[in-house]
Write an enzyme that holds these catalytic residues in place. Sequence first.
Site, short mmCIF file in Angstrom:
data_model
loop_
_atom_site.label_atom_id
_atom_site.label_comp_id
_atom_site.label_asym_id
_atom_site.label_seq_id
_atom_site.Cartn_x
_atom_site.Cartn_y
_atom_site.Cartn_z
N LYS A 54 32.94 33.90 28.32
CA LYS A 54 34.14 33.15 28.73
C LYS A 54 33.77 31.72 29.08
O LYS A 54 34.45 30.77 28.67
CB LYS A 54 34.81 33.86 29.92
CG LYS A 54 35.44 35.18 29.52
CD LYS A 54 35.79 36.06 30.72
CE LYS A 54 36.27 37.43 30.25
NZ LYS A 54 36.42 38.41 31.34
N GLN A 98 35.56 38.48 37.79
CA GLN A 98 35.16 39.50 36.81
C GLN A 98 35.16 40.87 37.49
O GLN A 98 34.61 41.03 38.58
CB GLN A 98 33.76 39.17 36.26
CG GLN A 98 33.29 40.10 35.17
CD GLN A 98 34.15 40.04 33.89
OE1 GLN A 98 34.59 38.97 33.48
NE2 GLN A 98 34.40 41.19 33.29
N ASP A 121 44.33 35.08 34.94
CA ASP A 121 44.03 36.38 34.33
C ASP A 121 45.08 37.43 34.72
O ASP A 121 44.92 38.61 34.39
CB ASP A 121 42.63 36.84 34.78
CG ASP A 121 42.03 37.86 33.84
OD1 ASP A 121 42.47 37.93 32.67
OD2 ASP A 121 41.13 38.62 34.26
#
Length: 282
Positions: A54, A98, A121
């Site tokens: 990413k 994450q 996200d």
Amino acid sequence: MENKLLLNGTRVATDIKEQLKGRVEELTSRGVTPCLATVLVGDDPSSATYVKMKGNACEKLGILSKRIHLPAEITTEDLLKTIHELNEDEAVHGILLQHPVPSHIDERAAFEAIDIEKDVDGVTSWGFGQTSFGFGSYPSCTPAAIMAILNYYDVPIEGKHAVIVGRSPILGKPVSMLLLNRNATVTTCHSRTQNLPEIVKQADIVVAAVGKPKFIKGDWIKPGAVVMDAGYNPGNIGDADYEECEKNAGAITPVPGGVGPVTISMLLKHTVDAAEKKLNQQ
Ligand code: NAP
């Protein structure tokens, strides 16, 4: 749609990134460089690889990647402190925590700590609520990627029966909502669903989001149905049995090269969207 269609995620991802290039240049020329902060807790090798991918994708496009790596033994309190600092940091436009984080950490509390304006996200319950109501800015990236692929290939959604196998907060549930908002008739399945093969056999669109390799079988696929495989299991294996499903499907995403690369592009897009939104508010 052609008779049999390979839904090429790499092509869709390239197209999205091409469109972002000019927007990043425009922002930079106005003194704002979009910035995504990634937070990795611990040393899980897969998580480290995902975060690196990413970050690298950001840098390739001229987006700043602020990479924060915290020790596995960090407390929830200290993780929340880091997230609050990123919320306050004017130079950061998006925050990606994450997951999974180590089990002693309250992951939900950590997600909820992310400022809604930086939740690129789509992990906060507020973001999920907005997505469900149909006005969310940043749906979770994998559901957004599935929709982007369907849109790119003009796959009809309205009135179709979409069967989603999986109901996780970042995938099954939000993609169910996105499809419902596009007027699909949606069935969301999970581990207690009875007669799963019979339900999948009714689907015009199947979304595989189970986390089990080759779980969706070829003979569950109605001839001509569209198969969207969000799965990503060790060895680059999807949640659908590609070789068998492909025989019946009218269109199908491969693994790798399907939903995965588009997921990263959506993260980049949401970060650029967030930077533009902030600049326009000033
Ligand atoms: P998850 O949190 O483990 O959720 C899996 C879901 O599948 C749960 O809702 C579970 O039901 C359901 N399930 C498990 N066994 C089942 C069964 N026998 N029959 C029907 N449903 C069953 O997984 P996730 O995070 O959503 O990820 C799903 C897949 O997508 C994984 O392969 C993951 O690697 C992949 N993924 C890919 C990306 C990408 O960028 N491409 C991003 C995220 C995830 P219950 O709710 O009842 O437990």
